[in-house]
Design a protein around this motif. Structure first.
Motif, PDB file in Angstrom:
ATOM      1  N   LEU A 208     -10.060  -5.984 -19.829  1.00 36.72           N
ATOM      2  CA  LEU A 208      -8.993  -5.004 -20.373  1.00 36.72           C
ATOM      3  C   LEU A 208      -9.134  -3.989 -19.338  1.00 36.72           C
ATOM      4  O   LEU A 208      -7.874  -3.032 -19.175  1.00 36.72           O
ATOM      5  N   PHE A 209      -9.967  -3.351 -19.106  1.00 37.06           N
ATOM      6  CA  PHE A 209     -10.158  -2.153 -17.978  1.00 37.06           C
ATOM      7  C   PHE A 209      -9.840  -2.484 -16.794  1.00 37.06           C
ATOM      8  O   PHE A 209      -9.449  -1.707 -15.969  1.00 37.06           O
ATOM      9  N   ALA A 210     -10.278  -3.646 -16.371  1.00 38.96           N
ATOM     10  CA  ALA A 210      -9.950  -3.809 -14.800  1.00 38.96           C
ATOM     11  C   ALA A 210      -8.432  -4.113 -14.646  1.00 38.96           C
ATOM     12  O   ALA A 210      -7.950  -3.949 -13.425  1.00 38.96           O
ATOM     13  N   ASN A 211      -7.782  -4.736 -15.504  1.00 39.77           N
ATOM     14  CA  ASN A 211      -6.415  -4.927 -15.290  1.00 39.77           C
ATOM     15  C   ASN A 211      -5.775  -3.622 -15.166  1.00 39.77           C
ATOM     16  O   ASN A 211      -4.459  -3.218 -14.756  1.00 39.77           O
ATOM     17  N   LYS A 212      -6.187  -2.353 -15.740  1.00 36.97           N
ATOM     18  CA  LYS A 212      -5.406  -1.224 -15.846  1.00 36.97           C
ATOM     19  C   LYS A 212      -5.679  -0.425 -14.404  1.00 36.97           C
ATOM     20  O   LYS A 212      -5.113   0.442 -14.114  1.00 36.97           O
ATOM     21  N   VAL A 213      -6.966  -0.939 -13.765  1.00 28.96           N
ATOM     22  CA  VAL A 213      -7.127  -0.253 -12.565  1.00 28.96           C
ATOM     23  C   VAL A 213      -6.870  -0.925 -11.304  1.00 28.96           C
ATOM     24  O   VAL A 213      -7.159  -0.524 -10.207  1.00 28.96           O
ATOM     25  N   TYR A 214      -6.890  -2.185 -11.504  1.00 32.04           N
ATOM     26  CA  TYR A 214      -7.168  -3.125 -10.265  1.00 32.04           C
ATOM     27  C   TYR A 214      -5.930  -3.920  -9.962  1.00 32.04           C
ATOM     28  O   TYR A 214      -5.346  -4.594 -11.185  1.00 32.04           O
ATOM     29  N   SER A 215      -5.118  -4.028  -9.129  1.00 35.71           N
ATOM     30  CA  SER A 215      -3.971  -4.786  -8.883  1.00 35.71           C
ATOM     31  C   SER A 215      -4.175  -6.294  -8.403  1.00 35.71           C
ATOM     32  O   SER A 215      -3.173  -6.946  -8.115  1.00 35.71           O
ATOM     33  N   GLY A 216      -5.343  -6.523  -7.731  1.00 38.15           N
ATOM     34  CA  GLY A 216      -5.677  -7.712  -7.247  1.00 38.15           C
ATOM     35  C   GLY A 216      -5.497  -8.881  -8.324  1.00 38.15           C
ATOM     36  O   GLY A 216      -5.968  -8.672  -9.296  1.00 38.15           O
ATOM     37  N   ARG A 217      -6.093  -9.939  -7.648  1.00 39.32           N
ATOM     38  CA  ARG A 217      -6.668 -11.148  -8.645  1.00 39.32           C
ATOM     39  C   ARG A 217      -8.084 -10.960  -9.005  1.00 39.32           C
ATOM     40  O   ARG A 217      -9.030 -10.828  -8.277  1.00 39.32           O
ATOM     41  N   LEU A 218      -8.198 -11.138 -10.559  1.00 45.99           N
ATOM     42  CA  LEU A 218      -9.342 -11.008 -11.043  1.00 45.99           C
ATOM     43  C   LEU A 218     -10.446 -12.293 -10.929  1.00 45.99           C
ATOM     44  O   LEU A 218     -10.429 -13.147 -11.693  1.00 45.99           O
ATOM     45  N   THR A 219     -11.173 -12.472  -9.418  1.00 49.44           N
ATOM     46  CA  THR A 219     -11.773 -13.615  -9.534  1.00 49.44           C
ATOM     47  C   THR A 219     -13.209 -13.395 -10.284  1.00 49.44           C
ATOM     48  O   THR A 219     -13.367 -12.400 -10.458  1.00 49.44           O
ATOM     49  N   GLU A 220     -13.899 -14.388 -10.090  1.00 47.53           N
ATOM     50  CA  GLU A 220     -15.219 -14.343 -10.592  1.00 47.53           C
ATOM     51  C   GLU A 220     -16.014 -13.166 -10.176  1.00 47.53           C
ATOM     52  O   GLU A 220     -16.675 -12.496 -10.857  1.00 47.53           O
ATOM     53  N   LYS A 221     -16.033 -13.232  -8.882  1.00 50.13           N
ATOM     54  CA  LYS A 221     -16.523 -12.196  -8.154  1.00 50.13           C
ATOM     55  C   LYS A 221     -16.377 -10.631  -8.623  1.00 50.13           C
ATOM     56  O   LYS A 221     -17.039  -9.830  -8.744  1.00 50.13           O
ATOM     57  N   VAL A 222     -15.176 -10.491  -8.331  1.00 52.73           N
ATOM     58  CA  VAL A 222     -14.334  -9.177  -9.007  1.00 52.73           C
ATOM     59  C   VAL A 222     -14.706  -8.875 -10.379  1.00 52.73           C
ATOM     60  O   VAL A 222     -15.007  -7.603 -10.557  1.00 52.73           O
ATOM     61  N   MET A 223     -14.531  -9.827 -11.262  1.00 48.43           N
ATOM     62  CA  MET A 223     -15.152  -9.525 -12.520  1.00 48.43           C
ATOM     63  C   MET A 223     -16.505  -9.146 -12.704  1.00 48.43           C
ATOM     64  O   MET A 223     -17.032  -8.300 -13.703  1.00 48.43           O
ATOM     65  N   GLU A 224     -17.511  -9.886 -11.887  1.00 48.86           N
ATOM     66  CA  GLU A 224     -18.771  -9.297 -11.972  1.00 48.86           C
ATOM     67  C   GLU A 224     -18.965  -7.938 -11.719  1.00 48.86           C
ATOM     68  O   GLU A 224     -19.768  -7.216 -11.988  1.00 48.86           O
ATOM     69  N   GLU A 225     -18.370  -7.773 -10.585  1.00 48.51           N
ATOM     70  CA  GLU A 225     -18.488  -6.199 -10.137  1.00 48.51           C
ATOM     71  C   GLU A 225     -17.869  -4.926 -11.286  1.00 48.51           C
ATOM     72  O   GLU A 225     -18.599  -4.196 -11.184  1.00 48.51           O
ATOM     73  N   PHE A 226     -16.827  -5.650 -11.693  1.00 50.30           N
ATOM     74  CA  PHE A 226     -16.190  -4.814 -12.612  1.00 50.30           C
ATOM     75  C   PHE A 226     -17.038  -4.570 -13.764  1.00 50.30           C
ATOM     76  O   PHE A 226     -16.870  -3.671 -14.658  1.00 50.30           O
ATOM     77  N   LYS A 227     -17.661  -5.645 -14.270  1.00 56.59           N
ATOM     78  CA  LYS A 227     -18.431  -5.648 -15.462  1.00 56.59           C
ATOM     79  C   LYS A 227     -19.600  -4.462 -15.396  1.00 56.59           C
ATOM     80  O   LYS A 227     -19.828  -3.649 -16.169  1.00 56.59           O
ATOM     81  N   GLU A 228     -20.218  -4.506 -14.157  1.00 54.38           N
ATOM     82  CA  GLU A 228     -21.096  -3.341 -13.945  1.00 54.38           C
ATOM     83  C   GLU A 228     -20.496  -1.933 -13.998  1.00 54.38           C
ATOM     84  O   GLU A 228     -20.905  -0.854 -14.363  1.00 54.38           O
ATOM     85  N   LEU A 229     -19.190  -1.831 -13.318  1.00 54.00           N
ATOM     86  CA  LEU A 229     -18.440  -0.566 -13.198  1.00 54.00           C
ATOM     87  C   LEU A 229     -18.080  -0.218 -14.675  1.00 54.00           C
ATOM     88  O   LEU A 229     -18.163   0.787 -15.100  1.00 54.00           O
ATOM     89  N   VAL A 230     -17.324  -1.114 -15.399  1.00 49.20           N
ATOM     90  CA  VAL A 230     -17.164  -0.912 -16.802  1.00 49.20           C
ATOM     91  C   VAL A 230     -18.308  -0.100 -17.562  1.00 49.20           C
ATOM     92  O   VAL A 230     -17.995   0.923 -18.279  1.00 49.20           O
ATOM     93  N   GLN A 231     -19.384  -0.892 -17.391  1.00 51.31           N
ATOM     94  CA  GLN A 231     -20.651  -0.378 -18.338  1.00 51.31           C
ATOM     95  C   GLN A 231     -21.021   0.966 -17.672  1.00 51.31           C
ATOM     96  O   GLN A 231     -21.240   1.773 -18.620  1.00 51.31           O
ATOM     97  N   LYS A 232     -20.942   1.177 -16.358  1.00 50.74           N
ATOM     98  CA  LYS A 232     -21.432   2.307 -15.675  1.00 50.74           C
ATOM     99  C   LYS A 232     -20.548   3.623 -16.126  1.00 50.74           C
ATOM    100  O   LYS A 232     -20.784   4.656 -16.529  1.00 50.74           O
ATOM    101  N   GLY A 233     -19.113   3.192 -15.970  1.00 48.45           N
ATOM    102  CA  GLY A 233     -18.073   4.076 -16.633  1.00 48.45           C
ATOM    103  C   GLY A 233     -18.079   4.588 -18.132  1.00 48.45           C
ATOM    104  O   GLY A 233     -18.091   6.050 -18.502  1.00 48.45           O
ATOM    105  N   PHE A 234     -18.457   3.692 -19.035  1.00 49.09           N
ATOM    106  CA  PHE A 234     -18.653   4.216 -20.164  1.00 49.09           C
ATOM    107  C   PHE A 234     -19.874   4.982 -20.601  1.00 49.09           C
ATOM    108  O   PHE A 234     -19.794   6.189 -21.195  1.00 49.09           O
ATOM    109  N   ASN A 235     -20.746   4.680 -19.907  1.00 49.61           N
ATOM    110  CA  ASN A 235     -22.135   5.023 -20.197  1.00 49.61           C
ATOM    111  C   ASN A 235     -22.069   6.836 -19.644  1.00 49.61           C
ATOM    112  O   ASN A 235     -22.382   7.753 -20.185  1.00 49.61           O
TER     113      ASN A 235
END
Length: 367
Positions: A208-235
């Protein structure tokens, strides 16, 4: 209608004020006695019945609080729930109790079987510490599997006390509680989902949040990076909001203290009355010191304790102090260490006798 709502809110607030100390006392009693309570029966008498009494129901009145409540369940006879609370001849709440050491499990509860054969809209499962209230939000006349309201009596917050107050005998209103039950239930579940996502963000949440800020393809590696970023951003966002509120509260408190200090100063100033004698004495000091100082540099500042005369309106440059309001009169003179020495005078005319000392004080500052 609005007037009725206002009246009800006033009544609820009144009960909140009454309930809080009673619930706190019950919590203290539980913490004190629980290690000595070993049976379900003891839990009922020591913890549950006092809670029922706090809600305004008389546990000694069998037309109001019915122990071992039984209802016809077709071919199955003799099953009972621990208590039913009655109002106007009808049960309004059925209660099943467990030992305080047991965890509450609704799936094998007799509340399910009794709920649909009574007129009640509410049931309560409790171990005397943890309370779970149920109703029939999902299917009419069938008890929900999840409680719409739950709490621990040993860990109560103000908003929880507000909800408990709605079950008080004097304010009990089926429709109002049912109408509010949906909001309570789903708000609680949404908060739980938010906590889960903050603890371990799901793929849908991250996407949900990666699509709003990232224009590239959401590969498994990108999703793994964004999982940490989303958690960090919310905290970080939550921490910042908490800090903002804390700072706002601290600033508000600091402003309040400042206003209180100003108020105290103003009150003190209002209590100060400068007498004509003090002003006459001030003019004598001016007459002495003007030989070395321009008149505008000699300033008086009256206090409750003394009448001060300063150089350049500076507290660190006292020229003298006059103590004229008591039964005895004094002039306070200062040495090179700025220590005050009081000298008795019969009248303000005696100030002329200390001309030398006053001029020497001026020399200390001018040098």
């Amino acid at each position: 209608m609005a007037a009725i709502t206002v009246v009800m809110n006033v009544i609820l607030n009144k009960f909140n004020m009454e309930l809080q100390p009673q619930l706190k006392a019950l919590a203290e009693k539980i913490n004190l006695l629980k290690d000595k309570i070993n049976t379900e029966e003891s839990t009922k008498h020591a913890f549950v019945l006092p809670f029922i009494n706090i809600l305004g129901y008389d546990s000694f009145n069998p037309t109001e609080v019915v122990p071992e409540f039984t209802a016809d369940l077709g071919i199955k006879k003799g099953e009972k729930v621990d208590y039913a609370i009655y109002q106007n001849g009808d049960p309004i709440l059925i209660i099943e109790c467990k030992n305080w050491k047991e965890k509450l499990t609704v799936h094998n509860s007799q509340l399910f079987r009794y709920f649909h054969v009574t007129k009640t809209r509410f049931s309560l499962l409790t171990n005397g510490i943890h309370y779970q209230f149920f109703t029939d939000l999902e299917h009419p006349n069938k008890m929900d599997e999840k409680p719409f309201f739950e709490f621990e009596v040993t860990n109560l917050k103000d908003n929880v006390v507000n909800e408990i107050a709605k079950f008080h005998k004097s304010t009990f209103d089926v429709n109002k509680i049912v109408n509010n039950a949906s909001s309570l239930k789903y708000t609680k579940e949404i908060k739980q989902q938010i906590d889960n996502e903050l603890e371990n963000p799901s793929a849908e949440f991250v996407k949900l949040f990666a699509n709003k800020v990232y224009s590239g393809r959401l590969t498994e590696k990108v999703m793994e990076e964004f999982k940490e970023l989303v958690q960090k951003g919310f905290n970080q966002s939550i921490s910042e909001k908490i800090n903002d509120r804390l700072n706002a509260a601290l600033n508000k408190e600091a402003q309040k203290q400042k206003e209180e200090q100003i108020h105290v100063v103003l009150e003190e100033e209002n209590r100060i009355t400068t007498t004509e004698e003090e002003m006459e004495a001030f003019r004598i000091v001016i007459a002495i010191l003007r030989r070395k100082l321009p008149v505008e540099r000699i300033v008086h500042r009256d206090t409750q304790s003394y009448f001060g005369i300063l150089l350049d309106d500076n507290n660190r440059k006292p020229l003298c102090r006059l103590h004229l309001n008591g039964s005895k009169k004094y002039i306070g003179l200062f040495n090179d260490n700025k220590n005050e020495t009081k000298q008795a005078i019969q009248s303000i005319d005696d100030i002329y006798l200390f001309e030398k000392e006053l001029l020497e004080t001026v020399n200390l500052y001018e040098e």
